[in-house]
Design an enzyme around this catalytic site. Structure first.
Site, PDB file in Angstrom:
ATOM      1  CE  LYS A  11      -0.540   1.952   3.562  1.00 38.55           C
ATOM      2  NZ  LYS A  11       0.108   3.183   4.219  1.00 38.55           N
ATOM      3  CG  ASP A 138      -3.302   1.469   6.655  1.00 37.09           C
ATOM      4  OD1 ASP A 138      -3.989   2.504   6.718  1.00 37.09           O
ATOM      5  OD2 ASP A 138      -2.064   1.472   6.748  1.00 37.09           O
TER       6      ASP A 138
END
Length: 278
Positions: A11, A138
């Site tokens: 990410k 996340d």
């Protein structure tokens, strides 16, 4: 026995605007998550009891006799509503720890995808994202691992025009762990304004990372990485998350390969990963 595989995609935050510190100690954020087509690899198969084996270049950071603190274990327990599924996981840990790449979150999301697709009756997308939100800020974005806006603590997701898909991406980390908590704690509390509106590329070009100055104080090597990346004339170079990983995005593979080789030659002790945005 069938073995199933999932990639835990790295990410990055194309932009990360910190708006305020909440009473519960968390922060109100505005961000755009994007994902490289590379990351950790996770395999799962049915077994007599739960087990987790970690291998790869960053396995030593996670080695422990007790795996119950690992996000993969916690994901499996949450998926089973407290009952641990009888599966065996094997993780090839290629992403550095405490690096701003959401590696642990991506591993947890990959575990949830594998369990949902291959263990018992699958749950719907809304339920899967709710389980993910219990595990970390996340993790919900990592379930689908495509560009998406995150608000609140990062768990409130909104779709976005993904016009960064296919861009070439170089990740660089000085092999120094930077813990998320101290970086957020050091934030000066100044609201520097909302994230721009528009597509993912518009926000990339006009956004910022409000955590960069704090992480830079804790890890000066970030500054050297950003200077070197900027010299390669990318579309944008920026720190991801709370650091210390920085990224550069390019229109073509030649610039990516050239820049990656330069980093490998000049900074042999630093970690790099190359790929394209999903």
């Amino acid at each position: 026995m069938a073995v199933h595989h999932a990639t835990a995609y790295a990410k990055i935050n194309l932009a990360l605007h910190v708006r305020k510190r909440r009473a519960d100690g968390y922060h109100e954020l505005e961000t755009v998550f994007a994902f490289l087509d590379q990351g950790d690899s996770l395999w799962m198969e049915r077994a007599e009891q739960f087990s987790l084996k970690v291998e790869g270049p960053f396995a030593s950071n996670l080695e422990a006799d007790d795996c119950t603190d690992n996000l993969i274990y916690r994901a499996a327990r949450s998926f089973g509503d407290g009952t641990i599924p009888n599966v065996s996981f094997r993780l090839d840990k290629r992403l550095p720890i405490a690096a701003g790449l959401g590696g642990g979150s991506a591993d947890a999301a990959a575990a949830l995808r594998l369990l949902n697709e291959n263990y018992g009756a699958p749950v719907g997308s809304e339920r899967l994202h709710a389980i993910a939100a219990q595990l970390g800020a996340d993790v919900p974005a990592c379930i689908d691992s495509v560009a998406v806006v995150g608000r609140g603590t990062g768990t409130d997701l909104e779709p976005i025009q993904n016009d960064v898909s296919g861009l070439y991406c170089l990740l660089v980390n000085p092999n120094i762990a930077v813990a998320t908590g101290p970086v957020f704690k050091a934030w000066d509390g100044v609201d520097r304004g909302p994230m721009p509106e528009g597509s993912a590329k518009t926000i990339l070009l006009h956004g910022r990372n409000d955590l960069e100055p704090m992480a830079l104080d804790m890890c000066p090597e970030i500054g050297e990485i950003l200077r070197r990346l900027a010299a390669a004339n990318p579309i944008v170079s920026r720190m991801s998350g709370s650091g210390a990983t920085c990224f550069a995005l390019f229109d073509n593979a030649d610039d990516l390969v050239r820049t990656s080789k330069e980093f490998s030659r000049q900074y042999s002790g630093w970690w790099t990963m190359s790929g394209r945005l999903r």
